[in-house]
Design a protein around this motif. Structure first.
Motif, PDB file in Angstrom:
ATOM      1  N   ALA A  43       0.860  -1.310   0.215  1.00 55.82           N
ATOM      2  CA  ALA A  43      -0.041   0.034   0.060  1.00 55.82           C
ATOM      3  C   ALA A  43       0.806   1.259  -0.063  1.00 55.82           C
ATOM      4  N   ASP A  44       0.481   2.199  -0.803  1.00 52.42           N
ATOM      5  CA  ASP A  44       0.920   3.742  -0.893  1.00 52.42           C
ATOM      6  C   ASP A  44       0.207   4.328   0.273  1.00 52.42           C
ATOM      7  N   ILE A  45      -1.016   3.906   0.586  1.00 48.38           N
ATOM      8  CA  ILE A  45      -2.012   4.770   1.651  1.00 48.38           C
ATOM      9  C   ILE A  45      -2.613   3.468   2.489  1.00 48.38           C
ATOM     10  N   ILE A  46      -2.335   3.523   3.657  1.00 46.53           N
ATOM     11  CA  ILE A  46      -3.200   2.661   4.569  1.00 46.53           C
ATOM     12  C   ILE A  46      -4.386   3.677   5.187  1.00 46.53           C
ATOM     13  N   VAL A  47      -5.455   3.104   5.335  1.00 44.99           N
ATOM     14  CA  VAL A  47      -6.459   3.921   6.250  1.00 44.99           C
ATOM     15  C   VAL A  47      -6.942   2.746   7.498  1.00 44.99           C
ATOM     16  N   ALA A  48      -6.774   2.988   8.475  1.00 40.95           N
ATOM     17  CA  ALA A  48      -6.561   2.027   9.819  1.00 40.95           C
ATOM     18  C   ALA A  48      -7.824   2.463  10.394  1.00 40.95           C
ATOM     19  N   ALA A  49      -9.058   1.589  10.078  1.00 39.84           N
ATOM     20  CA  ALA A  49     -10.470   1.732  10.841  1.00 39.84           C
ATOM     21  C   ALA A  49     -10.978   0.496  11.105  1.00 39.84           C
ATOM     22  N   MET A  50     -10.259  -0.449  11.895  1.00 42.77           N
ATOM     23  CA  MET A  50     -10.589  -1.855  12.375  1.00 42.77           C
ATOM     24  C   MET A  50     -11.114  -1.839  13.888  1.00 42.77           C
ATOM     25  N   GLY A  51     -10.856  -0.780  14.543  1.00 43.00           N
ATOM     26  CA  GLY A  51     -11.226  -0.736  15.938  1.00 43.00           C
ATOM     27  C   GLY A  51     -10.496  -1.801  16.832  1.00 43.00           C
ATOM     28  N   VAL A  52      -9.069  -2.055  16.526  1.00 42.66           N
ATOM     29  CA  VAL A  52      -8.142  -2.769  17.176  1.00 42.66           C
ATOM     30  C   VAL A  52      -7.138  -1.946  17.631  1.00 42.66           C
ATOM     31  N   ALA A  53      -6.947  -1.679  19.007  1.00 43.24           N
ATOM     32  CA  ALA A  53      -5.891  -0.874  19.399  1.00 43.24           C
ATOM     33  C   ALA A  53      -4.458  -1.204  18.904  1.00 43.24           C
ATOM     34  N   GLU A  54      -3.719  -0.036  18.209  1.00 44.72           N
ATOM     35  CA  GLU A  54      -2.499  -0.176  17.687  1.00 44.72           C
ATOM     36  C   GLU A  54      -2.025  -1.634  16.918  1.00 44.72           C
ATOM     37  N   PHE A  55      -3.222  -1.885  16.096  1.00 40.39           N
ATOM     38  CA  PHE A  55      -3.008  -3.187  15.131  1.00 40.39           C
ATOM     39  C   PHE A  55      -1.910  -2.843  14.136  1.00 40.39           C
ATOM     40  N   VAL A  56      -1.787  -1.647  13.452  1.00 39.80           N
ATOM     41  CA  VAL A  56      -0.829  -1.764  12.536  1.00 39.80           C
ATOM     42  C   VAL A  56       0.495  -1.277  13.205  1.00 39.80           C
ATOM     43  N   LYS A  57       1.444  -2.289  12.949  1.00 35.60           N
ATOM     44  CA  LYS A  57       2.852  -2.112  13.169  1.00 35.60           C
ATOM     45  C   LYS A  57       3.891  -1.642  12.257  1.00 35.60           C
ATOM     46  N   LEU A  90      -6.724   7.292  25.370  1.00 38.82           N
ATOM     47  CA  LEU A  90      -7.209   6.898  23.931  1.00 38.82           C
ATOM     48  C   LEU A  90      -6.039   6.677  22.963  1.00 38.82           C
ATOM     49  N   VAL A  91      -6.173   5.716  22.369  1.00 36.69           N
ATOM     50  CA  VAL A  91      -5.072   5.386  21.075  1.00 36.69           C
ATOM     51  C   VAL A  91      -5.819   5.041  19.822  1.00 36.69           C
ATOM     52  N   GLY A  92      -5.035   4.904  18.871  1.00 43.76           N
ATOM     53  CA  GLY A  92      -5.531   4.525  17.634  1.00 43.76           C
ATOM     54  C   GLY A  92      -5.365   2.979  17.246  1.00 43.76           C
ATOM     55  N   ASP A  93      -5.636   2.785  15.894  1.00 41.59           N
ATOM     56  CA  ASP A  93      -5.280   1.416  15.390  1.00 41.59           C
ATOM     57  C   ASP A  93      -4.047   1.057  15.058  1.00 41.59           C
ATOM     58  N   VAL A  94      -3.148   2.370  14.967  1.00 46.26           N
ATOM     59  CA  VAL A  94      -1.948   2.260  14.331  1.00 46.26           C
ATOM     60  C   VAL A  94      -1.032   2.539  15.805  1.00 46.26           C
ATOM     61  N   ASP A  95       0.158   1.969  15.767  1.00 46.75           N
ATOM     62  CA  ASP A  95       1.445   1.940  16.667  1.00 46.75           C
ATOM     63  C   ASP A  95       2.025   3.275  16.096  1.00 46.75           C
ATOM     64  N   PHE A  96       1.507   4.221  16.571  1.00 45.92           N
ATOM     65  CA  PHE A  96       2.202   5.618  16.000  1.00 45.92           C
ATOM     66  C   PHE A  96       3.466   5.749  16.448  1.00 45.92           C
ATOM     67  N   ALA A  97       4.031   5.528  17.479  1.00 47.09           N
ATOM     68  CA  ALA A  97       5.676   5.737  17.891  1.00 47.09           C
ATOM     69  C   ALA A  97       6.175   4.787  16.966  1.00 47.09           C
ATOM     70  N   ALA A  98       6.013   3.747  16.786  1.00 46.83           N
ATOM     71  CA  ALA A  98       6.751   2.805  15.656  1.00 46.83           C
ATOM     72  C   ALA A  98       6.634   3.039  14.219  1.00 46.83           C
ATOM     73  N   VAL A  99       5.271   3.216  13.861  1.00 47.00           N
ATOM     74  CA  VAL A  99       5.082   3.517  12.430  1.00 47.00           C
ATOM     75  C   VAL A  99       5.549   4.779  11.859  1.00 47.00           C
ATOM     76  N   GLN A 100       5.626   5.898  12.610  1.00 47.63           N
ATOM     77  CA  GLN A 100       5.835   7.259  12.380  1.00 47.63           C
ATOM     78  C   GLN A 100       7.476   7.045  11.617  1.00 47.63           C
ATOM     79  N   LYS A 101       8.377   6.179  12.502  1.00 46.05           N
ATOM     80  CA  LYS A 101       9.628   6.054  11.857  1.00 46.05           C
ATOM     81  C   LYS A 101       9.674   5.447  10.286  1.00 46.05           C
ATOM     82  N   VAL A 102       8.724   4.800   9.783  1.00 43.30           N
ATOM     83  CA  VAL A 102       8.715   4.266   8.470  1.00 43.30           C
ATOM     84  C   VAL A 102       7.704   5.046   7.551  1.00 43.30           C
TER      85      VAL A 102
END
Length: 151
Positions: free
Chosen positions: A62-76, A98-110
Motif C-alpha cells: 500500500a501507498d496509503i493505509i486507512v486504519a479503521a478496524m477498531g483494534v488498538a495499535e493493530f498496525v505495526k 485513547l489510542v488509535g489503530d496504529v502503533d504511532f511511535a513505531a510507524v512514524q519512523k517508517v
C-alpha cells in the motif's frame, strides 16, 4: 479523510490503498470514494477485515493505509511500506488512554506521512461537517454565506 489526503498533496491517482475495516461509516465509503473515476480518486483499493488472510502482505503493497478496524495499535511498523501515508481512524481506550489503530511511535519512523491519534482525523471530520452544514444552509436558503459577510 479523502479531503485530508487531497489537501496534504498525497497522490491518490493510481495509488494502492489498503483500508483496514469494512464498516459502513469509514471503510466502505472510503473505498467507494477512492476508487471512483475523478479528481482525488482513481486509486486501486483493497479492503481488509477480520477474516482477511495475511493482512501484512496487503499493507506492505500500500501507498496509503486507512486504519479503521477498531483494534488498538493493530498496525505495526513492519506492516508499512517505507514512505507510505497512514491515516489512523481508530478510537480505542487502553488503560484509560485513547489510542488509535496504529502503533504511532513505531510507524512514524517508517511512514512518509501519518495522522496522530487522537488529534488527527477528528478535527478534520469536524471541519468537514461544518463545511457541509454551511453548504446545506446555502442550498436551502438560496443565500451564499461568505466569510466576514454582513447581511
Amino acid at each position: 479523510m479523502r479531503e485530508l489526503l487531497v489537501r496534504s498533496g498525497v497522490k491518490i491517482d493510481g495509488a494502492e490503498v489498503v483500508i483496514l475495516g469494512r464498516g459502513n461509516i469509514v471503510g466502505k465509503p472510503m473505498a467507494a470514494m477512492l476508487c471512483q473515476k475523478g479528481k482525488g480518486a482513481n486509486a486501486t483499493v483493497t479492503i481488509c477485515h477480520s477474516a482477511t488472510r495475511d493482512i501484512k502482505s496487503h499493507c506492505l503493497r500500500a501507498d496509503i493505509i486507512v486504519a479503521a478496524m477498531g483494534v488498538a495499535e493493530f498496525v505495526k511498523a513492519d506492516m508499512v511500506k517505507p514512505g507510505a501515508t497512514v491515516i489512523d481512524v481508530g478510537v480505542n481506550r487502553v488503560n484509560g488512554k485513547l489510542v488509535g489503530d496504529v502503533d504511532f511511535a513505531a510507524v512514524q519512523k517508517v511512514a512518509g506521512r501519518i495522522t496522530p491519534n487522537p488529534g488527527g482525523v477528528g478535527p478534520m471530520t469536524i471541519a468537514m461537517l461544518m463545511q457541509n452544514t454551511v453548504r446545506a444552509a446555502e442550498q436551502v436558503s438560496g443565500f451564499e454565506l461568505k466569510p466576514n459577510a454582513r447581511p
